[in-house]
Every structure is written in structure tokens, then in C-alpha cells.
Design a protein around this motif. Structure first.
Motif, PDB file in Angstrom:
ATOM      1  N   ALA A  10       0.833  -1.208   0.000  1.00 30.72           N
ATOM      2  CA  ALA A  10       0.000   0.000   0.000  1.00 30.72           C
ATOM      3  C   ALA A  10       0.866   1.255   0.000  1.00 30.72           C
ATOM      4  N   LEU A  11       1.935   1.261   0.784  1.00 28.06           N
ATOM      5  CA  LEU A  11       2.836   2.421   0.813  1.00 28.06           C
ATOM      6  C   LEU A  11       3.522   2.626  -0.534  1.00 28.06           C
ATOM      7  N   VAL A  13       2.293   1.769  -3.490  1.00 36.21           N
ATOM      8  CA  VAL A  13       1.280   2.278  -4.411  1.00 36.21           C
ATOM      9  C   VAL A  13       1.037   3.766  -4.162  1.00 36.21           C
ATOM     10  N   ILE A  14       0.961   4.158  -2.912  1.00 37.36           N
ATOM     11  CA  ILE A  14       0.759   5.574  -2.578  1.00 37.36           C
ATOM     12  C   ILE A  14       1.940   6.405  -3.068  1.00 37.36           C
ATOM     13  N   ALA A  15       3.164   5.920  -2.859  1.00 40.36           N
ATOM     14  CA  ALA A  15       4.355   6.645  -3.322  1.00 40.36           C
ATOM     15  C   ALA A  15       4.355   6.759  -4.847  1.00 40.36           C
ATOM     16  N   TRP A  16       3.963   5.704  -5.526  1.00 39.84           N
ATOM     17  CA  TRP A  16       3.901   5.710  -6.988  1.00 39.84           C
ATOM     18  C   TRP A  16       2.869   6.726  -7.474  1.00 39.84           C
ATOM     19  N   LEU A  17       1.708   6.748  -6.846  1.00 44.78           N
ATOM     20  CA  LEU A  17       0.661   7.706  -7.227  1.00 44.78           C
ATOM     21  C   LEU A  17       1.094   9.149  -6.973  1.00 44.78           C
ATOM     22  N   LEU A  18       1.723   9.402  -5.839  1.00 47.71           N
ATOM     23  CA  LEU A  18       2.186  10.763  -5.534  1.00 47.71           C
ATOM     24  C   LEU A  18       3.256  11.215  -6.516  1.00 47.71           C
ATOM     25  N   THR A  19       4.158  10.315  -6.873  1.00 41.81           N
ATOM     26  CA  THR A  19       5.200  10.649  -7.847  1.00 41.81           C
ATOM     27  C   THR A  19       4.573  10.958  -9.201  1.00 41.81           C
TER      28      THR A  19
END
Length: 99
Positions: A10-11, A13-19
């Protein structure tokens, strides 16, 4: 153990989305802000020099009967924001618009 793997996934995926969001925003800003610099009478050389400063831009040039058209967009915004710059036969900006 399963819970830790899910948290890490989950972390990531969140980092990928924010990037992705950050890159999309920066690519959009390049197109929008650079397009605002191109007023009638600006030389094609100046336009190309300014567009060369972009990190996320894609350019295409088309010949017209009485000049040329340059389209600047970004693959990172899927071409959603486009700056269309039309030049007269003297390679001066006739008009520039954000589409």
C-alpha cells in the motif's frame, strides 16, 4: 507477516501515485507557463530556445501555406494540455493558444 506485506504494498502504491501526480503537475505547468510567453511578434528562435528548457515537453512542427505551426505538449499529461503556436512567413509568432 501478511499484514506487513500489505502495508508495504500500500505504501509503494501511494508513493507511486504521488510521484505520478507530481510529474503530471510539473509537465502541465511547463506547457501552461511557457505558452504564456509567446505573444505576437516573438521570433521562432526565441520560442524554440524557451521550449528547449522544458524537461517534459514534446514538440511537433507542421508547415502551413503562409508559415508554420508548432505544437508543444507532454506525454506525461497524455497530451491533454497543448500549446499551439502559429508563425507567419517571417518566423514571428502570429498567435499562441493553450488548448
Amino acid at each position: 507477516m501478511k499484514k506487513a506485506v500489505l502495508i508495504v504494498a500500500a505504501l509503494l502504491v501511494i508513493a507511486w501515485l504521488l510521484t505520478g501526480l507530481f510529474v503530471w503537475r510539473e509537465a502541465r505547468n511547463e506547457v501552461v507557463f511557457l505558452c504564456g510567453n509567446f505573444t505576437p511578434g516573438v521570433s521562432k528562435t526565441s520560442v524554440l530556445r524557451q521550449l528547449a528548457t522544458g524537461e517534459f515537453l514534446r514538440l511537433s512542427v507542421q508547415s502551413l501555406n503562409d508559415g508554420s505551426r508548432l505544437v508543444a505538449d507532454s506525454p506525461y499529461t497524455l497530451g491533454y494540455y497543448r500549446c499551439v503556436i502559429e508563425f507567419d512567413s517571417n518566423d514571428k509568432v502570429r498567435r499562441a493558444s493553450l488548448e
